[in-house]
Design an enzyme around this catalytic site. Sequence first.
Site, PDB file in Angstrom:
ATOM      1  N   CYS A 126      18.076 -63.886  47.810  1.00  0.00           N
ATOM      2  CA  CYS A 126      17.651 -65.149  47.203  1.00  0.00           C
ATOM      3  C   CYS A 126      17.541 -66.232  48.271  1.00  0.00           C
ATOM      4  CB  CYS A 126      18.625 -65.549  46.096  1.00  0.00           C
ATOM      5  SG  CYS A 126      17.917 -66.684  44.878  1.00  0.00           S
ATOM      6  N   ASP A 127      16.995 -67.386  47.870  1.00  0.00           N
ATOM      7  CA  ASP A 127      16.546 -68.412  48.815  1.00  0.00           C
ATOM      8  C   ASP A 127      17.552 -68.778  49.902  1.00  0.00           C
ATOM      9  OD1 ASP A 127      14.655 -68.359  46.843  1.00  0.00           O
ATOM     10  OD2 ASP A 127      14.585 -70.521  46.537  1.00  0.00           O
ATOM     11  N   SER A 472      11.492 -76.481  44.636  1.00  0.00           N
ATOM     12  CA  SER A 472      11.410 -75.024  44.697  1.00  0.00           C
ATOM     13  C   SER A 472      10.138 -74.639  45.410  1.00  0.00           C
ATOM     14  CB  SER A 472      11.399 -74.452  43.276  1.00  0.00           C
ATOM     15  OG  SER A 472      10.950 -73.121  43.271  1.00  0.00           O
TER      16      SER A 472
END
Length: 561
Positions: A126-127, A472
């Site tokens: 994930c990010d 995002s």
Amino acid sequence: MVTDKGRKHSSMVVDGVGKAPSRAMLRAVGFEDEDFKKPQVGIASTWSMVTPCNMHINTLAEEAGKGADAAGGKSVIFNTITISDGIANGTEGMKYSLVSREVIADSIETVVGCEGFDGYVAIGGCDKNMPGCVMAMARMNRPSVFVYGGTIMPGANHTDIISVFEAVGAHAKGSMSLIDVKQVEEEAIPGPGSCGGMYTANTMASAIEALGMSLPGSSAQNATSESKKEDCRQAGAAVVELLKQNITPRDIMTFKAFENAITIVITLGGSTNAVLHLLAMANTAGVKLSLEDFTRIGERVPVLADLRPSGKYMMSELVAIGGIQPLMKRLLDKGLLHGDCLTVTGRTLAENLADVADYPDGQDIIRDFDNPIKADSHLRVLFGNLAPTGAVAKITGKEGTKFSGSARVFHSEEEAQARILDGTVVAGDVLVIRYEGPKGGPGMREMLSPTSAIMGKGLGDQVALITDGRFSGGSHGFVVGHVTPEAAEGGPIALVEDGDGITIDAIANTITVDLSEEELAQRRAKWQKPAPRYTRGILAKFAHTVTSASLGALTDQFEDE
């Protein structure tokens, strides 16, 4: 064979009669006599059932361990945290997202330093996993390789997580029924892997590959593919080879390597979060990267990839035609990449790309240089009386290149989201969401819910949104984030009032509020610093130690260093 020089750290933990207690502990977790003579290779796993991005990484960690063991090392798998931006977005919990990057870096440094690993593999999905892993590598400077967990496959009807967020806005507009929203919800996330567009996860994976810290091809593999397992095995072996050659991350993470990473982010139409994370990664590696470098490189590098969120295709479709390696070869041939940069293969970037074939004929995911989506960068670093130390916008040109409107001010993301959904926000508004910066939030939340609601309501080209928070990778529209100084520091964004005229110019790279210096000074004199929202716990610690977003929002460096 790896010599004792390759056991610089583990030898201090296991060699000699005095270390019998250490060896006794390690025997219990699977070490045998011969293992104590091998270099120890940590495998940092971000496995968690918190999110589909990371739910498969335990199996990938095992494959990386097999690769290290087969190459003559002794692997030791350990864990670190992950959080889910997709789940937390729009809630107070999202304030922990950027904080998790620091926790991940801290935790990997802690384990590697304490246990005496000679090198390590770090696997992120994930990010925040990705920059966190690489920041730890830069800090420890021990031979290491990053592995991306891989992208998710598309959901039914070419949907992904952003489809679900935008469905919420469409329902508020009245153009989508609850039944249709539920159908998108049920089908958009079909299994393991990171969010499917050129959002932050795929952006950062691509940037790290271009940086030279992951093996060629690692950024463009499907999460559940055999090629991803092989990537992990090769990464484990590569760490052992790096130990033999004594190649460390700071040999690879040079200024020119970061220029390569920025170039790839631009050509792919990548996330604004890449600016924040690359600044943090470079700072941690002792490389003096600045916001101005993004502008300088962006003047000569075009956007070539037609990828979501502003484009058509998903990462899995780019994987199918060869990933980013052919794109890198094209950029190298055009003189837009530094081919002499060292990589974790032990070879230069140019050597890695020498035999890479071009994309197949007829594909339209990656454009030719004479037919770009945008002739220069979509990442615009803006300055002006509203952002004296900079702000970051993602403007592809589809939204236009200039926006002027009247400020509609909100002191939180939730307040703005409610007014978007209930119809208060109208065409011509410039939404100002403040006190959401690194210190003020604290945590610098992503504004995915408001931007998705704007797009879902059909206002994407009719309103703008500016914030001292961030976005995002899935956000699109006329949006500007990372406004610095942030509101909690008394930056000009704290002084804006409803109705003030704001102009965003993505050609001149300016963001201004239509107020005189005298008026701004009068408002500043009346401004009072708000009380901290948190006085205990990790959010309070983050707010107390974090630097400006213009420096990467780090917690391990003071701004005056």
